[in-house]
Design an enzyme around this catalytic site. Structure first.
Site, PDB file in Angstrom:
ATOM      1  N   ASP A  80      37.951  50.395  77.666  1.00 33.64           N
ATOM      2  CA  ASP A  80      38.344  49.752  78.786  1.00 33.64           C
ATOM      3  C   ASP A  80      37.340  49.948  80.046  1.00 33.64           C
ATOM      4  OD1 ASP A  80      41.854  50.019  78.285  1.00 33.64           O
ATOM      5  OD2 ASP A  80      40.726  51.169  77.051  1.00 33.64           O
ATOM      6  N   ASP A 137      38.902  46.232  75.334  1.00 32.72           N
ATOM      7  CA  ASP A 137      39.163  46.050  76.761  1.00 32.72           C
ATOM      8  C   ASP A 137      37.904  45.926  77.379  1.00 32.72           C
ATOM      9  OD1 ASP A 137      41.849  45.339  76.828  1.00 32.72           O
ATOM     10  OD2 ASP A 137      42.470  47.061  77.523  1.00 32.72           O
ATOM     11  N   TYR A 143      38.150  42.886  81.263  1.00 28.03           N
ATOM     12  CA  TYR A 143      39.355  42.762  82.069  1.00 28.03           C
ATOM     13  C   TYR A 143      39.454  41.354  82.700  1.00 28.03           C
ATOM     14  CZ  TYR A 143      41.219  47.475  81.397  1.00 28.03           C
ATOM     15  OH  TYR A 143      41.820  48.724  80.716  1.00 28.03           O
ATOM     16  N   HIS A 197      41.962  49.873  69.534  1.00 28.20           N
ATOM     17  CA  HIS A 197      42.440  49.479  70.690  1.00 28.20           C
ATOM     18  C   HIS A 197      43.638  50.368  70.962  1.00 28.20           C
ATOM     19  CE1 HIS A 197      41.993  48.428  74.684  1.00 28.20           C
ATOM     20  NE2 HIS A 197      43.213  48.095  75.087  1.00 28.20           N
ATOM     21  N   HIS A 210      52.041  53.546  77.642  1.00 26.93           N
ATOM     22  CA  HIS A 210      51.790  52.820  76.279  1.00 26.93           C
ATOM     23  C   HIS A 210      52.344  53.511  75.056  1.00 26.93           C
ATOM     24  CE1 HIS A 210      49.291  49.975  78.180  1.00 26.93           C
ATOM     25  NE2 HIS A 210      48.439  50.685  78.638  1.00 26.93           N
ATOM     26  N   VAL A 253      45.101  53.764  76.582  1.00 23.73           N
ATOM     27  CA  VAL A 253      45.344  54.495  77.575  1.00 23.73           C
ATOM     28  C   VAL A 253      44.143  55.093  78.515  1.00 23.73           C
ATOM     29  CG1 VAL A 253      46.384  56.861  77.944  1.00 23.73           C
ATOM     30  CG2 VAL A 253      47.289  55.213  76.079  1.00 23.73           C
TER      31      VAL A 253
END
Length: 427
Positions: A145, A172, A175, A288, A298, A328
């Protein structure tokens, strides 16, 4: 890259709250957009990144605004580029956006633990990378992420100083969601690292153009971040495996079909059966959406619950050592676990979706902390997985505190293949 009516506001990240181990958190940092100079040459390579291909090759990928040959010149000296290879050029369209020319060239065979120099035309800017070792020890850096914020920059600066061999990203990346030019910005952001060490990635929900549609598409991700799926017998860039220095790494797709009988499920069964723990004693899986999670964010998603129901038994029977996840926006490490119960023959599950995303941190955890959860904290940072030998590895998590990398969690991990009580079961 051509696009119309595009703008992006610089906004502050979400407010950061204290996690399990409180400290004075620095303020949020802005989203970033990286654009080329107004007078940039449209034939100049940009967004350069490399990835492992097979046993001893490397894929070099880059983008130009105008047409240029897909040719890489390389060698072990910056004074002499002994070899040259020509690859492929492609592009894609999404709505009113047209990508630049995406170049993919696979070079090799390459020697392990060797510095190579490369460039794209005689007299052009030179780059270099170091190949991973062929034997232990090997160090992976991991962060999910990432996004494109000031925190992302801090994470990448810390990663760059970790002396890692391979970077693993559990989904991720940019984004970008539906905003295609953010893929270009992300490529420019990570180039200083991704052009020097192999980056191996899998997809997340924010890498899709239409995460709520059926089927979910990953047009930009598949075009820009081509991974070695064919070499591992996979029919999709969304799931694949690779081997490096005694470690077999499986990258699974949380956002493609994972039910029993699906292409991904059948491929996973086949790939696990091929693993030779004498050759690759360590078995690591990336997803993921985490299967274990004591954060309120989540909870109950099909990509977590459904995938776990379908595939956890396969990983347990294969004696997977570690499962790394993102999604997360916090850090959490679990003890060895299977079917929600502590199990000495189950994997160590680690959530590391804390690279620097624009949505901020997921700071609310369920209480009391589950007994299977060993450490949890809502802070940005990255992980390091140093595999010392066939039996022993060290995991450490480094939080971003101001601009310093602070080791906040660490644990020694003993390989399951070396534990006689955890013999591999029939899959």
């Amino acid at each position: 890259m051509k696009f119309h009516n595009f703008w992006l506001l610089l906004v502050a990240s979400a407010t950061i709250f204290a996690g399990a181990a409180a400290y004075n958190r620095p303020p949020p940092r802005k989203n970033l957009v990286f654009t080329p100079a107004d007078d940039a040459d449209p034939t100049t390579p940009q967004q350069v990144h490399i990835s492992l291909v097979g046993k001893n090759k490397m894929r070099i990928s880059w983008i130009t605004d105008d047409h240029t040959p897909a040719t890489v010149h390389y060698g072990t000296s910056s004074e002499k580029y002994e070899y040259s290879v020509t690859g492929t050029v492609s592009s894609y369209q999404h709505l009113n956006y047209t990508s630049g020319e995406i170049h993919d060239v696979t070079i090799g065979p390459l020697e392990p633990s060797t510095k190579y120099y490369y460039r794209f035309a005689p007299g052009s800017t030179g780059y270099s990378f170091k190949t991973p070792p062929a034997k232990f020890p090997i160090k992976f850096a991991i962060s999910g992420d990432l996004g494109q914020t000031g925190w992302t920059q801090s994470t990448l600066e810390h990663v760059s100083k970790s002396n890692y061999d391979v970077f693993l990203l559990p989904g991720d990346l940019s984004y970008a969601d539906t905003v295609q030019p953010l893929w270009d910005s992300f490529g420019r952001l990570v180039e200083p690292l991704a052009s020097r060490r192999p980056w191996m990635v899998t997809q997340g929900n924010h890498d899709s153009e239409n995460i709520t549609a059926n089927p979910v598409t990953f047009i930009a991700y598949n075009a820009r971040w081509r991974m070695p799926f064919e070499e591992s017998g996979s029919g999709s860039n969304l799931y694949y495996s690779f081997e490096v220095a005694g470690v077999h790494v499986i990258m699974l797709g949380s956002y493609t079909d994972f039910q029993p009988g699906s292409n991904q499920y059948r491929w996973l069964v086949s790939d696990l059966k091929k693993v030779d723990r004498n050759k690759t004693p360590w078995l690591v899986v990336l997803i993921h959406a985490p299967w274990y999670n004591s954060n309120y964010d989540h909870q109950g998603e099909i990509q977590s619950v459904g995938m776990m129901e379908s595939m956890e038994g396969l990983l347990y029977k294969a004696r997977v050592d570690v499962v790394l996840a993102g999604h997360v926006h916090a850090y959490e490490r679990f003890n060895r676990v299977y079917n929600h119960v502590a199990n000495n023959c189950g994997p160590v599950h680690i959530t590391i979706g804390d690279g620097g995303n624009l949505h901020g941190l997921a700071s609310n955890y369920t209480e009391p902390q589950p007994t299977i959860s060993a450490f949890r904290e809502a802070s940005f940072g990255h992980g390091q997985f140093e595999v010392v030998n066939a039996s022993y590895a060290k995991w450490s998590w480094h939080r971003n505190q101001d601009d310093e990398s602070v080791q906040a969690d660490s644990v020694s991990i003993i390989n399951l293949a070396s534990n006689p009580a955890c013999n591999k079961l029939e899959i």
